[in-house]
Every structure is written in structure tokens, then in C-alpha cells.
Design a protein around this motif. Sequence first.
Motif, PDB file in Angstrom:
ATOM      1  N   VAL A  29      10.768  -4.233 -12.769  1.00 11.41           N
ATOM      2  CA  VAL A  29      11.225  -5.620 -12.670  1.00 11.41           C
ATOM      3  C   VAL A  29      11.408  -6.056 -11.220  1.00 11.41           C
ATOM      4  O   VAL A  29      11.059  -7.179 -10.849  1.00 11.41           O
ATOM      5  N   VAL A  30      11.943  -5.179 -10.390  1.00 10.63           N
ATOM      6  CA  VAL A  30      12.262  -5.546  -9.010  1.00 10.63           C
ATOM      7  C   VAL A  30      11.183  -5.055  -8.044  1.00 10.63           C
ATOM      8  O   VAL A  30      10.495  -5.847  -7.400  1.00 10.63           O
ATOM      9  N   HIS A  31      11.012  -3.768  -7.930  1.00 10.59           N
ATOM     10  CA  HIS A  31      10.252  -3.210  -6.809  1.00 10.59           C
ATOM     11  C   HIS A  31       8.739  -3.345  -6.963  1.00 10.59           C
ATOM     12  O   HIS A  31       8.061  -3.827  -6.040  1.00 10.59           O
ATOM     13  N   ILE A  32       8.195  -2.913  -8.075  1.00 13.99           N
ATOM     14  CA  ILE A  32       6.754  -3.074  -8.260  1.00 13.99           C
ATOM     15  C   ILE A  32       6.402  -4.551  -8.336  1.00 13.99           C
ATOM     16  O   ILE A  32       5.415  -5.015  -7.750  1.00 13.99           O
ATOM     17  N   ASN A  33       7.208  -5.299  -9.037  1.00 17.62           N
ATOM     18  CA  ASN A  33       7.016  -6.737  -9.187  1.00 17.62           C
ATOM     19  C   ASN A  33       6.918  -7.427  -7.829  1.00 17.62           C
ATOM     20  O   ASN A  33       5.964  -8.154  -7.537  1.00 17.62           O
ATOM     21  N   ALA A  34       7.899  -7.174  -6.973  1.00 17.22           N
ATOM     22  CA  ALA A  34       7.923  -7.802  -5.648  1.00 17.22           C
ATOM     23  C   ALA A  34       6.813  -7.268  -4.753  1.00 17.22           C
ATOM     24  O   ALA A  34       6.179  -8.026  -4.008  1.00 17.22           O
ATOM     25  N   LEU A  37      15.882   5.270  -2.286  1.00 16.12           N
ATOM     26  CA  LEU A  37      16.598   4.319  -3.140  1.00 16.12           C
ATOM     27  C   LEU A  37      15.659   3.674  -4.149  1.00 16.12           C
ATOM     28  O   LEU A  37      15.998   3.505  -5.319  1.00 16.12           O
ATOM     29  N   VAL A  38      14.476   3.297  -3.678  1.00 18.10           N
ATOM     30  CA  VAL A  38      13.496   2.674  -4.573  1.00 18.10           C
ATOM     31  C   VAL A  38      13.044   3.669  -5.640  1.00 18.10           C
ATOM     32  O   VAL A  38      12.984   3.341  -6.836  1.00 18.10           O
ATOM     33  N   ALA A  39      12.711   4.876  -5.236  1.00 20.26           N
ATOM     34  CA  ALA A  39      12.166   5.857  -6.173  1.00 20.26           C
ATOM     35  C   ALA A  39      13.154   6.213  -7.279  1.00 20.26           C
ATOM     36  O   ALA A  39      12.765   6.397  -8.438  1.00 20.26           O
ATOM     37  N   ILE A  40      14.434   6.296  -6.961  1.00 24.66           N
ATOM     38  CA  ILE A  40      15.411   6.709  -7.964  1.00 24.66           C
ATOM     39  C   ILE A  40      15.884   5.550  -8.830  1.00 24.66           C
ATOM     40  O   ILE A  40      16.463   5.757  -9.904  1.00 24.66           O
ATOM     41  N   THR A  41      15.624   4.323  -8.424  1.00 20.32           N
ATOM     42  CA  THR A  41      16.142   3.163  -9.149  1.00 20.32           C
ATOM     43  C   THR A  41      15.784   3.151 -10.636  1.00 20.32           C
ATOM     44  O   THR A  41      16.668   2.964 -11.477  1.00 20.32           O
ATOM     45  N   HIS A  87       8.108  -0.135  -1.356  1.00 20.39           N
ATOM     46  CA  HIS A  87       8.607  -0.576  -2.662  1.00 20.39           C
ATOM     47  C   HIS A  87       7.568  -0.406  -3.761  1.00 20.39           C
ATOM     48  O   HIS A  87       7.910  -0.044  -4.899  1.00 20.39           O
ATOM     49  N   GLY A  88       6.301  -0.670  -3.439  1.00 18.56           N
ATOM     50  CA  GLY A  88       5.259  -0.517  -4.439  1.00 18.56           C
ATOM     51  C   GLY A  88       4.984   0.939  -4.763  1.00 18.56           C
ATOM     52  O   GLY A  88       5.063   1.370  -5.915  1.00 18.56           O
ATOM     53  N   VAL A  89       4.682   1.717  -3.733  1.00 18.32           N
ATOM     54  CA  VAL A  89       4.328   3.128  -3.937  1.00 18.32           C
ATOM     55  C   VAL A  89       5.491   3.909  -4.538  1.00 18.32           C
ATOM     56  O   VAL A  89       5.326   4.636  -5.530  1.00 18.32           O
ATOM     57  N   CYS A  90       6.675   3.759  -3.969  1.00 14.96           N
ATOM     58  CA  CYS A  90       7.829   4.529  -4.452  1.00 14.96           C
ATOM     59  C   CYS A  90       8.323   4.011  -5.795  1.00 14.96           C
ATOM     60  O   CYS A  90       8.837   4.786  -6.613  1.00 14.96           O
ATOM     61  N   GLY A  91       8.171   2.708  -6.037  1.00 14.85           N
ATOM     62  CA  GLY A  91       8.534   2.176  -7.346  1.00 14.85           C
ATOM     63  C   GLY A  91       7.641   2.731  -8.435  1.00 14.85           C
ATOM     64  O   GLY A  91       8.109   3.107  -9.523  1.00 14.85           O
ATOM     65  N   ILE A  92       6.347   2.784  -8.177  1.00 12.95           N
ATOM     66  CA  ILE A  92       5.405   3.343  -9.150  1.00 12.95           C
ATOM     67  C   ILE A  92       5.705   4.815  -9.394  1.00 12.95           C
ATOM     68  O   ILE A  92       5.768   5.280 -10.538  1.00 12.95           O
ATOM     69  N   LEU A  93       5.898   5.558  -8.307  1.00 16.01           N
ATOM     70  CA  LEU A  93       6.211   6.984  -8.431  1.00 16.01           C
ATOM     71  C   LEU A  93       7.479   7.195  -9.247  1.00 16.01           C
ATOM     72  O   LEU A  93       7.520   8.037 -10.158  1.00 16.01           O
ATOM     73  N   VAL A 111       1.129  -3.100 -16.762  1.00 14.27           N
ATOM     74  CA  VAL A 111       1.402  -4.471 -17.186  1.00 14.27           C
ATOM     75  C   VAL A 111       2.060  -5.254 -16.061  1.00 14.27           C
ATOM     76  O   VAL A 111       1.705  -6.399 -15.771  1.00 14.27           O
ATOM     77  N   THR A 112       3.026  -4.625 -15.409  1.00 17.60           N
ATOM     78  CA  THR A 112       3.733  -5.293 -14.313  1.00 17.60           C
ATOM     79  C   THR A 112       2.787  -5.641 -13.173  1.00 17.60           C
ATOM     80  O   THR A 112       2.822  -6.759 -12.633  1.00 17.60           O
TER      81      THR A 112
END
Length: 429
Positions: free
Chosen positions: A189-194, A292-296, A341-347, A384-385
Motif C-alpha cells: 500500500v505504501v512503499h511499492i505503491n509510492a 524499515l521498509v523491508a520489515i514493514t 522503497h521499491g526494491v526493499c518493499g518487494i523483498l 497487482v500493486t
Amino acid sequence: MNKVMTKLGLTSLALLPSLAIAAAPAVADKADNAFMMICTALVLFMSIPGIALFYGGLIRGKNVLSMLTQVAVTFSLVCVLWVIYGYSLAFSEGNAFFGNFQWAMLKNIELKAVMGSFYQYIHVAFQASFACITVGLIVGALAERIRFSAVLIFVVVWLTLAYLPIAHMVWAGGLLAQDGALDFAGGTVVHINAAVAGLVGAYLVGKRAGFGKEAFKPHNLPMVFLGTAILYVGWFGFNAGSASSANEIAALAFLNTVVATAGAVLSWVFGEWAVRGKPSLLGACSGFIAGLVAITPACGYVGVGGALIIGLAGGLAGLWGVTTLKRWLRVDDPCDVFGVHGVCGILGCILTGVFASSSLGGVGYAEGVTMGHQVWVQLFSVGVTIVWTAVVAFIGFKLADMIVGLRVPEDQEREGLDVNSHGENAYNQ
């Protein structure tokens, strides 16, 4: 609500913070209400001043005020839109993609209405803080060359057609929640999205004048560090607050955030040290954000050991994202929004499906769900995101370009956005 809870095999509302809307008790718990108010304030603190100072320090001094202004004004714009229709479309009952307008202008929400164990007004504010910082993240990818008016037009389009439906799909019983996707505090919702929206914008607005020929260095690393420290502290409201209660899941999310972030800082710094020969403050700050992003998405689902592994992996993934991947993509993303945010959010989203396993110390899967299936669900939610927000971002930026133009003239860009867009200078000349 009962069907969703049964499907996920969870016994506490804490594991589905955004779905607590459907089984609210008659009276709010004062401790939980106070806890959520504090967490909300911490997340708001992440945007103003956290993300503003972090991004402001990363860019050149002639553009720092433009960044602070963009973060502050988009923050305010999102707050207003959230009250008018955003909260209702994201969190009321509806179809697989949107809610309805029953709570537009917050009508039909009574003063003592509760959601879970706290007042619904606090839920409105808590979720508004997530929407605000998500939009704030995007502007870092557009820094130093985009028109201020174009940013505002884009935000209206993207918030309405990307953030709200994805929030509904993941946190309010929509498509991805029905599929069993796990996202505790905003990986999708937040990191990959942004990050994907920022990447699309960076391509469409084009590279900064002189990019690749001139040195574009952060103008104020102490400001970057201060912004990082604020983001770190505020993130505990982000992650622990997503438990929606001052309970054991909030404690787990809190500890996992500490451990994963520490691991990411070390893996980033030592990775940078090995590759570049010197460890840097900027690398350490970037490691904080990567962890922080990866663990969110995982913080309320995985055990502490899993959190450490996610953090260590996140630090290395972020370092790869801002060096190798950024070079492959040939993109000018001044604040490395996608690389971190993208790479770590996906991971983090994918590894949530792995380390949520009870055999690896996590809270476990829904009955009958295997690790392979959960990882597939996580991959589907990521896909999807990415597709959804990329399409909406493209439309939003193109509309802004048609109406006002995306980019300032080159002479104004070279002189700086502070003086040309806002009539101010950050520092005495």
C-alpha cells in the motif's frame, strides 16, 4: 469479518488492523485509544518533518525549499481529500476495489463510534497519516525539475485512483485481502505503491539538466541524518500502531522493527565498505530506511529471527537497488525512491510469505495454507500493486503535463526551484 478471520487463521484483531472496523466493541478501551493517538502522531511526524528533511538534505541547496514545500503542501492536500472522500472510499464496505461514500466528509461517523478498541476518528487520522507519507515519498523521485502545480494535479489523480483502491484491496476486505495477502503495515500500500509511481514520474519528467555530466551531491548530510532519525522514531508508530491495540502483536512489531533495521544498517554499511572501500554516513542512513521498509509488511507476522534475516537482506537489496539497478534502469531518481522503497518493499512482501511460517518462528499461515501458496499470494499482491499504480501514475502525470506542463524551463531549473517556483532562498547568498 468472520469469513476473513477464518480464512487467515488469525485469532486476534491485531493481525488485521485495517479490518477491525467490522467487529467493534461498544466502548473504546482508553489505553488502546491513547496508544493509537500516540502512534498516529508519530506517523505524522514522519512526514513533517521527517521525510521533508531527509529528502531536502539529499538534493542541492538551491532546491531544498521546493522539496520542503512539496512535502508540506501535498501533506495538507491529502489530509483534506482524505476527509472529503478518501477515507470513505478506502475503508467503507464496497466491492473488490473501492468502498462507498457513506463516510464522505465523515458523515455518519458518530462522536463515540469505535473501530476495534479505539474511536473511529483516530482510525481516520491514523490511516490519513499513511496516505500522507505515501504521497510524500513519491516527490523525492521528481526532485529539482518538476512544476509545483503539476505535483498537485498528479496527487489528486493518483491518490484517488491508486492509493485508495490499493488500500481497500489490502486492508479493507478487497481483492487482495480476500486472496489472503499479508501486509501488516504497508509494503504494498505504501512503499511499492509510492516507489513505482515515483519511477514512472522520473521517466516521464526526464533527467535533470546536466545529469551524468555534473556532480549532483547531497547538499546537507546532517539534515539527511536528522530526517533519518525522525523517520526511525516515527516508524514505530507506523509498524506497532498497525496492530491497532497495545497488545503482544504491537510488541512483536516493535521489536522486529528494531532488529531488522539494525541488521540492514550493518549489511548496507559493510557491503558499501567492501565495494567502495569506505563506509559512509549516507550509506548508514540509507540502511536505516532499507531495513524499515523491508520489515514493514512483515513486522507483525514474523519472528525476531526472521526479522533479522529480512533486515540483513534488505540492506544488501537496497544497496544493489541504488547502485546496480539504478544504472540498469537509466533513471534519474534523486532520492532513490525506487531503489530503496521499491526494491526493499518487494523483498519484504515476498519474505513475509516465507518467515510467517510457524516453523520459522512466525505466527503461522491460515489453515491448509502452505509456504509455497502464501509466497505465490504475496507475489500476486506485489504484481497487482505494480501494474495498478504504474498505469494510474502514467495517467496522472500525463494529465498534469497536458494541463500545466510537467517540467520547469531549463533556465529556471539551473537557477533553482527555490527562487523561481517559490520566491525564496534557503541560505544567504
